[in-house]
Design an enzyme around this catalytic site. Structure first.
Site, PDB file in Angstrom:
ATOM      1  N   ARG A  51       0.731  -1.205  -0.026  1.00  0.00           N
ATOM      2  CA  ARG A  51       0.207  -0.022  -0.193  1.00  0.00           C
ATOM      3  C   ARG A  51       0.810   1.325  -0.039  1.00  0.00           C
ATOM      4  NH1 ARG A  51      -3.895  -0.239   4.959  1.00  0.00           N
ATOM      5  NH2 ARG A  51      -1.672  -0.579   5.679  1.00  0.00           N
ATOM      6  N   HIS A 178       5.228 -24.023   6.094  1.00  0.00           N
ATOM      7  CA  HIS A 178       6.614 -23.926   5.766  1.00  0.00           C
ATOM      8  C   HIS A 178       7.308 -25.219   6.359  1.00  0.00           C
ATOM      9  CE1 HIS A 178       7.000 -21.867   9.576  1.00  0.00           C
ATOM     10  NE2 HIS A 178       7.943 -22.389   9.735  1.00  0.00           N
ATOM     11  N   LYS A 182      10.554 -28.298   4.813  1.00  0.00           N
ATOM     12  CA  LYS A 182      11.802 -28.514   5.234  1.00  0.00           C
ATOM     13  C   LYS A 182      12.158 -29.996   4.799  1.00  0.00           C
ATOM     14  CE  LYS A 182      10.985 -26.221   9.814  1.00  0.00           C
ATOM     15  NZ  LYS A 182      11.876 -25.840   9.883  1.00  0.00           N
ATOM     16  N   ASP A 235      -2.031 -21.854  16.649  1.00  0.00           N
ATOM     17  CA  ASP A 235      -0.843 -21.542  15.771  1.00  0.00           C
ATOM     18  C   ASP A 235       0.239 -22.505  15.506  1.00  0.00           C
ATOM     19  OD1 ASP A 235       0.723 -19.099  15.103  1.00  0.00           O
ATOM     20  OD2 ASP A 235       2.101 -19.751  16.406  1.00  0.00           O
ATOM     21  N   HIS A 240       1.307 -27.343  11.774  1.00  0.00           N
ATOM     22  CA  HIS A 240       2.494 -27.991  11.672  1.00  0.00           C
ATOM     23  C   HIS A 240       2.553 -29.256  12.144  1.00  0.00           C
ATOM     24  CE1 HIS A 240       3.744 -24.086  10.510  1.00  0.00           C
ATOM     25  NE2 HIS A 240       3.847 -23.508  11.669  1.00  0.00           N
TER      26      HIS A 240
HETATM   27  P1  NAP Z   1       3.528  -7.086   8.334  1.00  0.00           P
HETATM   28  O1  NAP Z   1       4.901  -7.119   8.514  1.00  0.00           O
HETATM   29  O2  NAP Z   1       2.524  -6.372   8.900  1.00  0.00           O
HETATM   30  O3  NAP Z   1       3.425  -6.756   6.419  1.00  0.00           O
HETATM   31  C1  NAP Z   1       1.959  -6.633   6.038  1.00  0.00           C
HETATM   32  C2  NAP Z   1       2.235  -6.268   4.523  1.00  0.00           C
HETATM   33  O4  NAP Z   1       0.954  -6.029   3.996  1.00  0.00           O
HETATM   34  C3  NAP Z   1       3.155  -4.820   4.261  1.00  0.00           C
HETATM   35  O5  NAP Z   1       3.681  -4.958   3.322  1.00  0.00           O
HETATM   36  C4  NAP Z   1       1.913  -4.091   4.149  1.00  0.00           C
HETATM   37  O6  NAP Z   1       2.153  -2.821   3.057  1.00  0.00           O
HETATM   38  C5  NAP Z   1       0.789  -5.059   3.275  1.00  0.00           C
HETATM   39  N1  NAP Z   1      -0.428  -4.329   3.431  1.00  0.00           N
HETATM   40  C6  NAP Z   1      -1.115  -4.069   4.545  1.00  0.00           C
HETATM   41  N2  NAP Z   1      -2.429  -3.578   4.085  1.00  0.00           N
HETATM   42  C7  NAP Z   1      -2.416  -3.519   2.735  1.00  0.00           C
HETATM   43  C8  NAP Z   1      -3.497  -3.135   1.742  1.00  0.00           C
HETATM   44  N3  NAP Z   1      -4.704  -2.880   2.002  1.00  0.00           N
HETATM   45  N4  NAP Z   1      -3.151  -3.376   0.623  1.00  0.00           N
HETATM   46  C9  NAP Z   1      -1.886  -3.645   0.274  1.00  0.00           C
HETATM   47  N5  NAP Z   1      -0.816  -4.128   0.929  1.00  0.00           N
HETATM   48  C10 NAP Z   1      -1.283  -4.168   2.160  1.00  0.00           C
HETATM   49  O7  NAP Z   1       2.997  -8.554   7.938  1.00  0.00           O
HETATM   50  P2  NAP Z   1       3.966 -10.147   7.738  1.00  0.00           P
HETATM   51  O8  NAP Z   1       4.507 -10.317   9.235  1.00  0.00           O
HETATM   52  O9  NAP Z   1       4.964  -9.982   6.749  1.00  0.00           O
HETATM   53  O10 NAP Z   1       2.901 -11.084   7.718  1.00  0.00           O
HETATM   54  C11 NAP Z   1       2.199 -11.380   6.311  1.00  0.00           C
HETATM   55  C12 NAP Z   1       1.473 -12.546   6.402  1.00  0.00           C
HETATM   56  O11 NAP Z   1       1.945 -13.881   6.649  1.00  0.00           O
HETATM   57  C13 NAP Z   1       0.288 -12.524   7.611  1.00  0.00           C
HETATM   58  O12 NAP Z   1      -0.890 -13.338   7.045  1.00  0.00           O
HETATM   59  C14 NAP Z   1       1.021 -13.506   8.609  1.00  0.00           C
HETATM   60  O13 NAP Z   1       0.000 -13.933   9.601  1.00  0.00           O
HETATM   61  C15 NAP Z   1       1.629 -14.370   7.885  1.00  0.00           C
HETATM   62  N6  NAP Z   1       2.946 -14.979   8.518  1.00  0.00           N
HETATM   63  C16 NAP Z   1       4.022 -14.363   9.001  1.00  0.00           C
HETATM   64  C17 NAP Z   1       5.070 -15.045   9.625  1.00  0.00           C
HETATM   65  C18 NAP Z   1       6.062 -13.861   9.943  1.00  0.00           C
HETATM   66  O14 NAP Z   1       7.202 -14.726  10.549  1.00  0.00           O
HETATM   67  N7  NAP Z   1       6.223 -12.600   9.877  1.00  0.00           N
HETATM   68  C19 NAP Z   1       5.034 -16.328   9.629  1.00  0.00           C
HETATM   69  C20 NAP Z   1       3.935 -16.901   9.311  1.00  0.00           C
HETATM   70  C21 NAP Z   1       2.924 -16.276   8.617  1.00  0.00           C
HETATM   71  P3  NAP Z   1       2.113  -1.459   3.697  1.00  0.00           P
HETATM   72  O15 NAP Z   1       3.056  -1.448   4.933  1.00  0.00           O
HETATM   73  O16 NAP Z   1       2.718  -0.782   2.562  1.00  0.00           O
HETATM   74  O17 NAP Z   1       0.782  -1.087   3.968  1.00  0.00           O
END
Ligand code: NAP
Length: 484
Positions: A51, A178, A182, A235, A240
């Site tokens: 965004r 993920h 592995k 979670d 997993h």
């Molecule tokens: P994050 O750091 O909060 O990143 C979210 C991303 O989504 C940012 O790039 C944000 O961009 C974008 N975004 C938010 N609202 C948007 C919109 N309306 N339109 C377009 N883009 C938008 O989240 P994350 O930790 O990377 O996690 C992403 C997903 O992976 C989630 O579903 C999470 O549950 C899953 N997940 C994450 C992890 C992990 O280790 N982080 C592990 C397993 C699963 P802007 O900042 O530009 O808005």
């Protein structure tokens, strides 16, 4: 041994959430590693979408910094990084609104494999799918990749699946767990189905019980609020641990093909008996030690009843496993970071040698982390004179030693992303599989919510609460120690 890199067709990968944590820490570094080994073909495009309004140059700089932070050898890979950055584009798209979709369309080529990776909140999955449809970006051959959590119960996972299936066929949807990427998890299938040695033993006649442990030494740092709404059951167990259980317990599929493998996994989930309350040790938030903070310091809610540990005894109700329980345990802030599947064999029917004090019997240990490998615990003669004494030794194989540099851990994400491009769904969860897992887990969580009992605490750095030990003790068994 020659490392084989299977080439893939040119592709356009749209990474929604490209500026987010998961993209910067895992997905982009994974793509970079594949680029370095030559698997990403010339002309591939990685199109970041988020965004934030930013320029192409600022996005490239952000990704450069991410690679420098998260790729261990980045300092010596300047030329490769520069070449990789050439594959990047950036489009500012509002997932839930109108802005940016036309722009995105202009970056996509009709002849390239098209994949949409949704590394964003699941609340945006439906909006992105329908926007892709409305702007005619979702072709019949394109793929959509979604990250867990796939809902928080059966009803929400069904709604999520319905949103995705409104635009994409099941054969186009890649749900990432993920753990399935592995190396050792895939090796479990090879071990079972490419060797004639194990299959005759792989049943309740020869296996006493199975232990599946996913122990984390870290807590909920930084994810407290998310975790507090989720908990260990949602979670970790629903996805997993159940995947590990399925791969261990499933019948041999007729082919190594996506639906043949996934059909067998669904059958395992459907064969699981409901878990009675006495067979599950719930949650037990870790309490603050003298030098360690407790769960509630991070959870945001000082009265939180969310579990950070689960241990359970699970019966797979089918001919192969009747009478052989599977014990699962997972938790945070435990003694060490260890994941393993331990297949514990029955004792010989008649022992002619003197018993060893504390003998544990034959076991096949499949280690997922920290060092992937396989150990077979065997009984041998203790060397030396003085009568026939026996001892237990480990036949130990660490993949890194046995296979040399080719065993170098390929991150799970790397493999899974390339499988998406290749169109291979074997290591991704099918919609009915996810729903079956929720259907089994839901009643357990509902019961906890209804009885409202506070989870009992356990110490930071321990192996979990006493009750978890008792779960096995009362069956005359004991957990393997969580190895440091
Ligand atoms: P994050 O750091 O909060 O990143 C979210 C991303 O989504 C940012 O790039 C944000 O961009 C974008 N975004 C938010 N609202 C948007 C919109 N309306 N339109 C377009 N883009 C938008 O989240 P994350 O930790 O990377 O996690 C992403 C997903 O992976 C989630 O579903 C999470 O549950 C899953 N997940 C994450 C992890 C992990 O280790 N982080 C592990 C397993 C699963 P802007 O900042 O530009 O808005």
């Amino acid at each position: 041994m020659v490392s084989r890199v299977i080439p893939v067709d040119p592709f356009d990968l749209v990474l929604f959430g490209a500026t987010g944590d998961l993209a910067r820490r895992k997905i982009i570094p994974g793509l970079f590693h594949r680029f370095v080994v030559g698997q990403i073909p010339p002309g591939a495009r990685i199109i970041g979408a988020a965004r934030t309004e930013t320029t192409h140059d600022a996005f490239v700089q952000l990704i450069r910094e991410s690679l420098e932070e998260f790729v261990p050898k980045a300092a010596s890979q300047g030329a490769e990084i520069a070449a990789f950055l050439e594959t990047l584009r950036y489009v500012c798209v509002d997932a839930a609104g109108e802005a940016g979709w036309r722009d995105l369309g202009q970056h996509l080529r009709p002849e390239a494999v098209r994949a949409f990776y949704l590394s964003v909140s699941p609340a945006l999955f439906g909006a992105i799918a329908s926007n892709l449809d409305a702007h005619q970006l979702a072709t019949p051959e394109s793929r959509i990749v979604v990250e867990k959590p796939f809902g928080r119960d059966l009803a929400s996972s069904q709604a999520l699946n319905a949103d995705l299936r409104g635009v994409f066929d099941e054969g186009q949807i890649y749900r990432i767990d993920h753990y399935l990427g592995k190396e050792t998890v895939q090796n479990l299938m090879v071990l079972r189905f490419a060797n004639s040695l194990w299959e005759p033993l792989w049943n309740s006649t020869h296996i006493d019980h199975v232990q599946i442990t996913v122990a984390e030494s870290l807590g909920v740092e930084g994810r407290g609020e998310y975790y507090d709404r989720s908990g260990t059951m949602r979670d970790m167990v629903q996805n997993h641990l159940m995947q590990l259980l399925c791969l261990t317990a499933m019948e041999p599929p007729s082919r190594f093909r996506p639906d043949a493998v996934r059909d067998e996994k669904v059958k395992v989930i459907e064969a699981l008996d409901p878990v009675v309350p006495t067979n599950i040790v719930r949650g037990h938030q870790y309490r603050a030690g003298s030098d360690a903070e407790g769960y509630r310091d991070h959870a945001g809610d000082p009265q939180s009843l969310t579990e950070s540990f689960v241990a359970m005894k699970v019966n797979v109700g089918n001919w192969r496993w009747a009478g052989t329980p599977f014990y699962l345990r997972t938790g945070k802030k435990l003694r060490a970071r260890t994941s393993e599947i331990a297949i514990m064999f029955r004792d010989p029917p008649h022992m002619i040698f003197p018993r060893i004090e504390g003998r544990r019997g034959n076991a096949l240990i499949i280690r997922l982390q920290p060092d992937e490998g396989i150990t077979l615990r065997t009984t041998i003669k203790e060397p030396g004179p003085g009568g026939m004494r026996v001892a237990e030794v480990a036949l130990d194989m660490a993949f890194a030693e046995a296979l040399g540099p080719h065993a170098e851990a390929q991150d799970a994400y790397e493999r899974l992303i390339m499988d998406v491009i290749r169109g291979d769904q074997t290591l991704f969860m099918r919609g009915d599989e996810v729903e079956a897992a929720w259907a089994w887990v839901d009643p357990i969580i509902r019961r906890w919510e209804e009885d409202g009992q506070a989870p009992a605490p356990y110490d930071v750095g321990s192996s979990g609460p006493e009750d978890a030990l008792m779960l096995l003790h009362r069956d005359g068994r004991r957990w393997r120690e969580i190895q440091v």
